[in-house]
Design a protein around this motif. Sequence first.
Motif, PDB file in Angstrom:
ATOM      1  N   ASP A 158       0.827  -1.201   0.000  1.00  0.00           N
ATOM      2  CA  ASP A 158       0.000   0.000   0.000  1.00  0.00           C
ATOM      3  C   ASP A 158       0.868   1.261   0.000  1.00  0.00           C
ATOM      4  OD1 ASP A 158       0.912   0.293   2.667  1.00  0.00           O
ATOM      5  OD2 ASP A 158      -0.748  -0.927   3.401  1.00  0.00           O
ATOM      6  N   ALA A 159       0.307   2.373   0.483  1.00  0.00           N
ATOM      7  CA  ALA A 159       1.010   3.661   0.429  1.00  0.00           C
ATOM      8  C   ALA A 159       2.342   3.613   1.178  1.00  0.00           C
ATOM      9  CB  ALA A 159       0.115   4.757   0.997  1.00  0.00           C
ATOM     10  N   ARG A 160       2.471   2.687   2.129  1.00  0.00           N
ATOM     11  CA  ARG A 160       3.722   2.601   2.868  1.00  0.00           C
ATOM     12  C   ARG A 160       4.878   2.172   1.967  1.00  0.00           C
ATOM     13  NH1 ARG A 160       1.189  -0.637   7.926  1.00  0.00           N
ATOM     14  NH2 ARG A 160      -0.132  -1.435   6.285  1.00  0.00           N
ATOM     15  N   GLN A 161       4.549   1.310   0.986  1.00  0.00           N
ATOM     16  CA  GLN A 161       5.587   0.831   0.065  1.00  0.00           C
ATOM     17  C   GLN A 161       6.153   1.995  -0.754  1.00  0.00           C
ATOM     18  OE1 GLN A 161       3.552  -1.430   1.224  1.00  0.00           O
ATOM     19  NE2 GLN A 161       5.041  -3.035   1.572  1.00  0.00           N
ATOM     20  N   ILE A 162       5.312   2.985  -1.045  1.00  0.00           N
ATOM     21  CA  ILE A 162       5.767   4.146  -1.829  1.00  0.00           C
ATOM     22  C   ILE A 162       6.941   4.818  -1.109  1.00  0.00           C
ATOM     23  CG2 ILE A 162       5.033   6.303  -2.940  1.00  0.00           C
ATOM     24  CD1 ILE A 162       3.395   3.880  -3.803  1.00  0.00           C
ATOM     25  N   GLU A 163       6.795   4.976   0.201  1.00  0.00           N
ATOM     26  CA  GLU A 163       7.865   5.599   0.987  1.00  0.00           C
ATOM     27  C   GLU A 163       9.107   4.725   1.005  1.00  0.00           C
ATOM     28  OE1 GLU A 163       8.270   8.605   2.502  1.00  0.00           O
ATOM     29  OE2 GLU A 163       6.446   9.085   1.394  1.00  0.00           O
ATOM     30  N   ILE A 164       8.900   3.402   1.063  1.00  0.00           N
ATOM     31  CA  ILE A 164      10.035   2.464   1.073  1.00  0.00           C
ATOM     32  C   ILE A 164      10.807   2.581  -0.249  1.00  0.00           C
ATOM     33  CG2 ILE A 164      10.670   0.010   1.126  1.00  0.00           C
ATOM     34  CD1 ILE A 164       8.233  -0.443   2.978  1.00  0.00           C
ATOM     35  N   ILE A 165      10.051   2.621  -1.364  1.00  0.00           N
ATOM     36  CA  ILE A 165      10.694   2.714  -2.683  1.00  0.00           C
ATOM     37  C   ILE A 165      11.466   4.036  -2.791  1.00  0.00           C
ATOM     38  CG2 ILE A 165      10.269   2.846  -5.184  1.00  0.00           C
ATOM     39  CD1 ILE A 165       7.798   0.990  -4.665  1.00  0.00           C
ATOM     40  N   ARG A 166      10.845   5.127  -2.306  1.00  0.00           N
ATOM     41  CA  ARG A 166      11.517   6.444  -2.315  1.00  0.00           C
ATOM     42  C   ARG A 166      12.850   6.381  -1.579  1.00  0.00           C
ATOM     43  NH1 ARG A 166       6.627   9.717  -1.096  1.00  0.00           N
ATOM     44  NH2 ARG A 166       5.786  10.195  -3.145  1.00  0.00           N
ATOM     45  N   LYS A 167      12.798   5.768  -0.405  1.00  0.00           N
ATOM     46  CA  LYS A 167      13.981   5.656   0.447  1.00  0.00           C
ATOM     47  C   LYS A 167      15.075   4.837  -0.241  1.00  0.00           C
ATOM     48  CE  LYS A 167      14.717   7.227   4.600  1.00  0.00           C
ATOM     49  NZ  LYS A 167      14.061   8.324   5.295  1.00  0.00           N
ATOM     50  N   LEU A 168      14.676   3.733  -0.857  1.00  0.00           N
ATOM     51  CA  LEU A 168      15.643   2.865  -1.543  1.00  0.00           C
ATOM     52  C   LEU A 168      16.293   3.613  -2.710  1.00  0.00           C
ATOM     53  CD1 LEU A 168      13.587  -0.463  -1.533  1.00  0.00           C
ATOM     54  CD2 LEU A 168      15.735  -0.071  -0.305  1.00  0.00           C
ATOM     55  N   ASN A 169      15.477   4.396  -3.428  1.00  0.00           N
ATOM     56  CA  ASN A 169      16.015   5.214  -4.522  1.00  0.00           C
ATOM     57  C   ASN A 169      17.037   6.217  -3.997  1.00  0.00           C
ATOM     58  OD1 ASN A 169      14.719   4.138  -6.748  1.00  0.00           O
ATOM     59  ND2 ASN A 169      12.912   5.438  -6.515  1.00  0.00           N
ATOM     60  N   GLU A 170      16.656   6.842  -2.878  1.00  0.00           N
ATOM     61  CA  GLU A 170      17.518   7.849  -2.249  1.00  0.00           C
ATOM     62  C   GLU A 170      18.889   7.256  -1.944  1.00  0.00           C
ATOM     63  OE1 GLU A 170      14.827   9.867   0.594  1.00  0.00           O
ATOM     64  OE2 GLU A 170      16.673  10.061   1.771  1.00  0.00           O
ATOM     65  N   TRP A 171      18.895   5.979  -1.520  1.00  0.00           N
ATOM     66  CA  TRP A 171      20.136   5.326  -1.141  1.00  0.00           C
ATOM     67  C   TRP A 171      20.778   4.561  -2.313  1.00  0.00           C
ATOM     68  CZ3 TRP A 171      17.706   3.540   4.095  1.00  0.00           C
ATOM     69  CH2 TRP A 171      17.745   4.628   4.981  1.00  0.00           C
ATOM     70  N   ASN A 172      20.239   4.833  -3.514  1.00  0.00           N
ATOM     71  CA  ASN A 172      20.863   4.362  -4.755  1.00  0.00           C
ATOM     72  C   ASN A 172      20.800   2.843  -4.959  1.00  0.00           C
ATOM     73  OD1 ASN A 172      22.022   5.314  -7.126  1.00  0.00           O
ATOM     74  ND2 ASN A 172      24.078   4.669  -6.463  1.00  0.00           N
ATOM     75  N   ALA A 173      19.829   2.175  -4.320  1.00  0.00           N
ATOM     76  CA  ALA A 173      19.643   0.741  -4.569  1.00  0.00           C
ATOM     77  C   ALA A 173      19.029   0.564  -5.956  1.00  0.00           C
ATOM     78  CB  ALA A 173      18.724   0.149  -3.510  1.00  0.00           C
ATOM     79  N   THR A 174      19.176  -0.623  -6.545  1.00  0.00           N
ATOM     80  CA  THR A 174      18.486  -0.942  -7.802  1.00  0.00           C
ATOM     81  C   THR A 174      17.144  -1.567  -7.410  1.00  0.00           C
ATOM     82  OG1 THR A 174      20.608  -1.354  -8.851  1.00  0.00           O
ATOM     83  CG2 THR A 174      18.650  -2.222  -9.963  1.00  0.00           C
ATOM     84  N   VAL A 175      16.046  -0.889  -7.798  1.00  0.00           N
ATOM     85  CA  VAL A 175      14.725  -1.308  -7.323  1.00  0.00           C
ATOM     86  C   VAL A 175      13.882  -1.894  -8.453  1.00  0.00           C
ATOM     87  CG1 VAL A 175      12.617  -0.553  -6.160  1.00  0.00           C
ATOM     88  CG2 VAL A 175      14.807   0.517  -5.575  1.00  0.00           C
ATOM     89  N   TYR A 176      13.292  -3.065  -8.205  1.00  0.00           N
ATOM     90  CA  TYR A 176      12.330  -3.680  -9.125  1.00  0.00           C
ATOM     91  C   TYR A 176      10.973  -3.662  -8.427  1.00  0.00           C
ATOM     92  CZ  TYR A 176      16.734  -5.597 -10.843  1.00  0.00           C
ATOM     93  OH  TYR A 176      18.014  -5.740 -11.283  1.00  0.00           O
TER      94      TYR A 176
END
Lengths: 299, 299
Positions: free
Chosen positions: A13-31
């Motif tokens: 849900d909306a919580r995942q959006i914040e998780i994805i944002r955070k992962l992007n911020e830390w330069n992880a490769t996100v699928y």
Amino acid sequence: MLTGYHVAVIGGDARQIEIIRKLNEWNATVYTAGFDQLNESFTEATDLEFDSNQVEKLDAIILPIPGTDDSGLIDGIFSNRVIQLSEEWLKKTPEHCQVFTGIANSYLKELMVKVGRPLHLLMNRDDVAIYNSIPTVEGTIMLIIQHTDYTIHGSTMIILGLGRVGMSLARIFDHIGADVSVGVRSSKAAARVHEMGLKTIDMNKLDQENMECDILINTVPHLVVDHHVIKQLPSHALIVDLASKPGGTDFDFAEKRGIKALLAPGLPGIVAPKTAGRIIADVMCRIVKEKVRKENADE
Amino acid sequence: MLTGYHVAVIGGDARQIEIIRKLNEWNATVYTAGFDQLNESFTEATDLEFDSNQVEKLDAIILPIPGTDDSGLIDGIFSNRVIQLSEEWLKKTPEHCQVFTGIANSYLKELMVKVGRPLHLLMNRDDVAIYNSIPTVEGTIMLIIQHTDYTIHGSTMIILGLGRVGMSLARIFDHIGADVSVGVRSSKAAARVHEMGLKTIDMNKLDQENMECDILINTVPHLVVDHHVIKQLPSHALIVDLASKPGGTDFDFAEKRGIKALLAPGLPGIVAPKTAGRIIADVMCRIVKEKVRKENADE
């Protein structure tokens, strides 16, 4: 930073959006999978293709907070797609691949044992439960104001349980001006309630305690708000049960007596999805970073 | 006790119910008009008949909190009947008859001067405003939780004004965990904000202050939340304006910038009518009792 770290975020849900944002911020490769109906798009995330060789690179998989259903299906509010978490697919991940979820049913737990990948139950962690108690308290305040015609200030309140949520509730409602009593079992908890300047109710002999109050909040996950307790409440009283389903209240009896009783688990995701997402993201990323740091030190 | 004291309660809302209850409790003789559609009935209250000689016995008349409209009509949510407060009828009351209202427009003020009966504006009183700030704060908490996806805890908040409501807001939001700054004009108020451990914003030079925050609450009844202030707010910010209509916010500009702004006067009657009624009832009855006590002493 999580450069070179590959993470799949599946459903949620909306919580995942914040998780994805955070992962992007830390330069992880996100699928991502299960976000096809989301209005905003993540320019820095790639669609997860279950049939591709992406799976062989995954360092972590993030499931929704409720985990999977009893047949391994993953729910996501941003998709109509049905996603199945299969044994076969999980076995293709690298052996070190960590799986994160909020809670897990026996299906998910058994599946993870079968595939031999580490499973992190974030909601079982003390730190997450305490951070989450902040939006839980705010949601509880909102519910009480919506469902009473009197102020919290000046009301008598009983809070059952001085756990990770009960402690936060007691402190804030005392500050707002409620007349707070806290139900506890241990002498340690009784001492803490006394130190906080609040009154104690002994839950070991609840049937002998005076339970009359304007607002009763339960955090204990088994039947404590029973006939005996409910009988003592005035007609204008409100019960808010924060324990996980089915709660700790005899809801049928409350209804018979005309006492309003609300079962309200999962408030953080409802009243403050952004904060709730950040809490999960922060703790999860801390676990991942800690692991990456250790591996680098071992090399 | 108010034995032998005759009071007419004309029109109003749920707050009047509490006032009538209180008057009954203190044994006053109560006449009511404008409560014909109320489900519960007051066994101890008599219907007010405007043509009868009841008027000659009245020691007090209680109008709705908003007073009358510009032509002297009295509104009541428990009746479809139109009640006119006429000069002719008021002149038939004993000369000592006191009239209570929350606020008064010029029509009502002029009428009372003409008939020469004392008019009490309860909402102008400091004590009422401070007691009312309690439900106002709780209503504000509710609105903020409903209209944001982040917690109050950890949010940056600016409160404009350290008046009777501003003081209560500052104290409670600090307790809940917001990072609170308070906009003030006087050095006295600045000193109080400092004593409370909060940050000060100088409203004499608001255009030079940093107004960036997550939540902005205004209590000042003239345009302070203008272009300059709104421009500095992030898109997720929320403005809550508690000043009496039309508030102190440039709502059109806020809308253009996509900033959510709520005008929310009169929260006590909405979120906690029972408490709000008790506040009015307590203060009113204190005024009446004080007068009765003085008269008895004079005899």
